[in-house]
Design a protein around this motif. Sequence first.
Motif, PDB file in Angstrom:
ATOM      1  N   GLY A  88      -5.707  -1.693   7.902  1.00 27.71           N
ATOM      2  CA  GLY A  88      -5.429  -0.283   7.608  1.00 27.71           C
ATOM      3  C   GLY A  88      -3.936  -0.073   7.380  1.00 27.71           C
ATOM      4  O   GLY A  88      -3.107  -0.788   7.935  1.00 27.71           O
ATOM      5  N   CYS A  89      -3.598   0.927   6.549  1.00 26.09           N
ATOM      6  CA  CYS A  89      -2.184   1.196   6.244  1.00 26.09           C
ATOM      7  C   CYS A  89      -1.466   1.805   7.452  1.00 26.09           C
ATOM      8  O   CYS A  89      -0.255   1.702   7.573  1.00 26.09           O
ATOM      9  CB  CYS A  89      -2.055   2.128   5.037  1.00 26.09           C
ATOM     10  SG  CYS A  89      -2.567   3.834   5.366  1.00 26.09           S
ATOM     11  N   GLY A  90      -2.241   2.445   8.344  1.00 21.56           N
ATOM     12  CA  GLY A  90      -1.669   3.001   9.563  1.00 21.56           C
ATOM     13  C   GLY A  90      -1.053   4.384   9.399  1.00 21.56           C
ATOM     14  O   GLY A  90      -0.679   5.009  10.379  1.00 21.56           O
ATOM     15  N   VAL A  91      -0.942   4.875   8.161  1.00 26.88           N
ATOM     16  CA  VAL A  91      -0.292   6.176   7.972  1.00 26.88           C
ATOM     17  C   VAL A  91      -1.205   7.244   7.354  1.00 26.88           C
ATOM     18  O   VAL A  91      -0.922   8.436   7.465  1.00 26.88           O
ATOM     19  CB  VAL A  91       1.008   6.060   7.117  1.00 26.88           C
ATOM     20  CG1 VAL A  91       2.067   5.297   7.887  1.00 26.88           C
ATOM     21  CG2 VAL A  91       0.741   5.406   5.777  1.00 26.88           C
ATOM     22  N   CYS A  92      -2.307   6.860   6.706  1.00 30.90           N
ATOM     23  CA  CYS A  92      -3.167   7.874   6.076  1.00 30.90           C
ATOM     24  C   CYS A  92      -3.980   8.600   7.157  1.00 30.90           C
ATOM     25  O   CYS A  92      -4.019   8.172   8.309  1.00 30.90           O
ATOM     26  CB  CYS A  92      -4.074   7.254   5.016  1.00 30.90           C
ATOM     27  SG  CYS A  92      -5.462   6.320   5.659  1.00 30.90           S
ATOM     28  N   CYS A  95      -6.667   6.399   8.941  1.00 28.98           N
ATOM     29  CA  CYS A  95      -6.084   5.454   9.899  1.00 28.98           C
ATOM     30  C   CYS A  95      -5.634   6.169  11.170  1.00 28.98           C
ATOM     31  O   CYS A  95      -5.845   5.695  12.279  1.00 28.98           O
ATOM     32  CB  CYS A  95      -4.892   4.722   9.294  1.00 28.98           C
ATOM     33  SG  CYS A  95      -5.360   3.414   8.161  1.00 28.98           S
ATOM     34  N   CYS A 103      -9.638   3.762   5.221  1.00 24.87           N
ATOM     35  CA  CYS A 103      -8.232   3.843   4.796  1.00 24.87           C
ATOM     36  C   CYS A 103      -8.134   3.981   3.279  1.00 24.87           C
ATOM     37  O   CYS A 103      -8.820   3.287   2.536  1.00 24.87           O
ATOM     38  CB  CYS A 103      -7.480   2.590   5.248  1.00 24.87           C
ATOM     39  SG  CYS A 103      -5.807   2.500   4.609  1.00 24.87           S
ATOM     40  N   ILE A 104      -7.270   4.898   2.816  1.00 25.71           N
ATOM     41  CA  ILE A 104      -7.187   5.147   1.371  1.00 25.71           C
ATOM     42  C   ILE A 104      -6.366   4.086   0.650  1.00 25.71           C
ATOM     43  O   ILE A 104      -6.429   3.962  -0.561  1.00 25.71           O
ATOM     44  CB  ILE A 104      -6.619   6.548   1.049  1.00 25.71           C
ATOM     45  CG1 ILE A 104      -5.239   6.724   1.703  1.00 25.71           C
ATOM     46  CG2 ILE A 104      -7.563   7.647   1.473  1.00 25.71           C
ATOM     47  CD1 ILE A 104      -4.424   7.827   1.059  1.00 25.71           C
TER      48      ILE A 104
END
Length: 339
Positions: A88-92, A95, A103-104
């Motif tokens: 996951g990017c962790g910021v969207c 997430c 996750c986008i």
Amino acid sequence: MKAWRIYGAGDVRLDEMKSEPVGEGCVKLKITHSSVSLTDRLIYGGVMQTAKSPLTLGRTCVAMVTEAGEGVQSLGRGDLVVVPPYSGCGVCSACKSGRFGDCIQMLTYGVDEDGLLRDFAVVPQIDAVKLPDRVNAEDAVFTEHIAIAIAAMQRLNLEKGEHVVIAGANVIGIILAQIAIYYQMVPVIIDERAERLELAERLGVYYTVNNVQEDVKQRVFSITGGRMADAVVHLASAAQPLAKSLEYAKKGGRAVVVGWNGVAVDLNVPLNTMLFRQLTIEGVNNGARSVKSAINMLAQKSVAVAPMISKQIGFDAVGAALAESAALPDKYMKIVVKL
Ligand SMILES: [Zn+2]
């Protein structure tokens, strides 16, 4: 720490790296198994681009946890884990609410960020999934393939006895066929490589069609008693165009295009095909939400993956294996790396 890093097409090196600190929420892994995947081969061949250079290759690994960072509760030293390629990017917003599967801008190990063809790695604990004792480490290398196949089957929402044509007897295609049989659907698998179709037959697939030697549409017509297939799964990396695969679906049928980003061969379809035949087409490019189900299927031996391992190599042989599989793409179905 050692890592197989790609510097450009055909230029892969085994680099000595500094050992990484184990940050908060992360685990340190001693990798026991990895694999040489389709994306590794395409990157090596210059067909697929990477987000940075040099980049450590390798989508996935099976590993032993050797150290757990601060705040890690679900994993401990000595646990055997699999790391699927999704991170996951962790910021969207997905997430942030803990739904990494949604996750986008999901990152993929070995493509968007440094991968797992290395001896040690430090990863966020959420990227490592604990394996039950009953799962073979070699088999767990296929977790991602099973997960994406499950995700595709869920999209199709098939019922018992319905026919599903699977275009492409690659690893995901053959696993899809096995899952279809498990749920009592009727898979028909299509490919131009006779040895892949023979393997599918050995794994219980009754209907296989060679699309070079046979008229596939006619075969599907006769197998389905003139109804054509309820659903079609087109593997993005299949040699035949998607438009061809859609010809096997019944009017009002469903289709799923399955594969990893960047591996598609020909997905062009005129929209009037969809209109005239009232087809529903969806895309599935990951199985992030089906990883646990995939591990369960391995634990219950509901899918057989070992017959698809065509070669086991040591860590030092990765460079040579990449060069060989880039030159002869069909020679090996799956190369497992044992450290
Ligand atoms: Zn995200």
